[in-house]
Design a protein around this motif. Structure first.
Motif, short mmCIF file in Angstrom:
data_model
loop_
_atom_site.label_atom_id
_atom_site.label_comp_id
_atom_site.label_asym_id
_atom_site.label_seq_id
_atom_site.Cartn_x
_atom_site.Cartn_y
_atom_site.Cartn_z
N GLU A 18 -71.33 177.40 84.98
CA GLU A 18 -72.36 177.55 83.82
C GLU A 18 -73.82 176.91 83.94
OE1 GLU A 18 -71.09 175.91 79.95
OE2 GLU A 18 -69.32 175.37 80.83
N PRO A 19 -74.67 177.15 84.87
CA PRO A 19 -75.94 176.73 85.01
C PRO A 19 -76.69 176.80 83.69
CG PRO A 19 -75.58 178.63 86.31
CD PRO A 19 -74.24 178.21 85.64
N TRP A 20 -77.40 175.81 83.34
CA TRP A 20 -78.42 175.79 82.25
C TRP A 20 -79.36 175.04 82.59
CZ3 TRP A 20 -79.29 171.34 79.67
CH2 TRP A 20 -78.44 170.23 79.79
N PHE A 21 -80.81 175.36 82.31
CA PHE A 21 -81.63 174.58 82.54
C PHE A 21 -82.87 174.47 81.32
CE2 PHE A 21 -81.49 176.92 86.77
CZ PHE A 21 -80.65 176.14 87.25
N ALA A 22 -83.54 173.44 81.40
CA ALA A 22 -84.73 173.21 80.20
C ALA A 22 -85.89 173.46 81.15
CB ALA A 22 -84.60 172.07 79.51
N LYS A 23 -87.16 174.09 80.58
CA LYS A 23 -88.09 174.34 81.39
C LYS A 23 -88.95 172.91 81.96
CE LYS A 23 -89.94 178.12 79.06
NZ LYS A 23 -90.89 178.80 78.18
N THR A 24 -88.97 171.74 81.37
CA THR A 24 -89.65 170.82 81.87
C THR A 24 -88.97 169.42 81.71
OG1 THR A 24 -90.63 170.71 79.82
CG2 THR A 24 -91.82 171.67 81.46
N THR A 25 -87.50 169.31 81.53
CA THR A 25 -87.05 167.83 81.40
C THR A 25 -85.56 168.22 81.84
OG1 THR A 25 -86.58 166.15 80.00
CG2 THR A 25 -86.17 168.15 78.98
N ASP A 26 -84.91 167.00 82.32
CA ASP A 26 -83.55 167.10 82.58
C ASP A 26 -82.80 166.12 81.35
OD1 ASP A 26 -84.26 164.49 83.23
OD2 ASP A 26 -83.44 164.56 85.28
N GLU A 27 -83.61 165.56 80.34
CA GLU A 27 -82.90 164.57 79.37
C GLU A 27 -82.65 165.56 78.20
OE1 GLU A 27 -85.63 161.52 78.62
OE2 GLU A 27 -85.51 160.78 80.76
N ILE A 28 -81.42 165.42 77.34
CA ILE A 28 -81.08 165.88 76.41
C ILE A 28 -81.09 165.05 75.06
CG2 ILE A 28 -79.80 167.66 77.38
CD1 ILE A 28 -77.20 166.12 76.98
N THR A 29 -80.96 165.62 73.79
CA THR A 29 -80.82 164.99 72.44
C THR A 29 -79.70 165.61 71.87
OG1 THR A 29 -82.66 166.15 71.53
CG2 THR A 29 -83.16 164.14 72.39
#
Length: 255
Positions: free
Chosen positions: A207-218
């Motif tokens: 299950e690949p998942w990406f955010a556009k401009t960060t590898d950090e999550i909240t």
């Protein structure tokens, strides 16, 4: 402990996978401007009940999260990417929606996710969704006997790099079969030739998942919903895959 499945057991998982694929196809078609997330949740509940399946999400209570999860879908919108709680939200033009579902039928589980864009799609959102789908297919292609788990993970990371997206390593794929989460963990980045050797009978959710401009999550206050830390949009794609003596078998492939 990692359990290798027999061809007969994999076929049982395939029965579940085809059901999950059918439901996700329906939900993707229903996700239109003006539709409430709760409508999608209740539609999925009705289909699961009619099939005699059991949701793997209902009453799921891991170390994170605020109490047991009491829904059958994870619905994550825009900057939310994983474990989104279905809630009273009406979809708007341009929303990016991840739909994630795992169920068991006759004791065998399948897990899959897709990301859809509601109404008019922005070009950069389309590219983000495409990147997760391309990464998923690259990882599936690497899921062959004799390869290593690191080959699967590296395939995802390489696609992310080509598209220019950072990769978060806190949440990824996992083994699957009799339960939703089994060993091994399947990272969304890695090194080729490293990790366990892939053997026929291994079943994994990639299950690949990406955010556009960060590898950090909240995390939201609900303890479940995971968002990109900078508010950038996200996408998520997932299939349940069996390693066989030949080509990988995608158990949740949508028609």
């Amino acid at each position: 402990m990692i359990e290798l499945k027999s061809p007969q057991e994999i076929e049982c998982m395939h029965v579940t996978g085809r059901f999950v694929a059918d439901v996700l196809t329906q939900l993707g078609d229903l996700a239109e401007v003006g539709v409430n997330l709760l409508d999608l949740e209740h539609h999925a509940r009705s289909l699961i009940k009619a099939r005699g399946a059991e949701s793997c999400y209902w009453d799921y209570a891991p170390s994170f999260g605020n109490g047991p999860f009491r829904n059958v879908l994870c619905l994550s919108v825009n900057d939310a990417v994983l474990h989104g709680l279905p809630h009273d939200y009406v979809l708007r033009d341009g929303d990016v929606v991840s739909i994630d579902m795992a169920v068991g039928i006759d004791g065998w589980v399948a897990d899959s996710a897709r990301t859809v864009i509601v109404g008019a799609a922005a070009a950069d959102d389309l590219q983000l969704v495409e990147a997760t789908e391309v990464a998923l297919e690259a990882a599936i292609e690497a899921a062959r006997p004799g390869n290593h788990l690191g080959d699967v993970s590296a395939a995802i990371g390489e696609v992310a790099g080509r598209y220019g997206y950072p990769v978060n390593l806190e949440f990824g794929g996992h083994g699957i079969g009799r339960t939703m989460h089994e060993s091994p963990h399947v990272s969304n980045n890695g090194r080729r030739g490293r990790g366990m050797k892939l053997l026929p009978g291994l079943t994994i959710a990639i299950e690949p998942w990406f955010a556009k401009t960060t590898d950090e999550i909240t995390f939201d206050e609900d303890g479940w919903t995971i968002r990109s830390a900078d508010g950038s949009r996200t996408a998520h794609s997932e299939h349940t895959v069996a390693i066989t003596d030949g080509d990988p078998l995608v158990l949740t492939r949508r028609a």
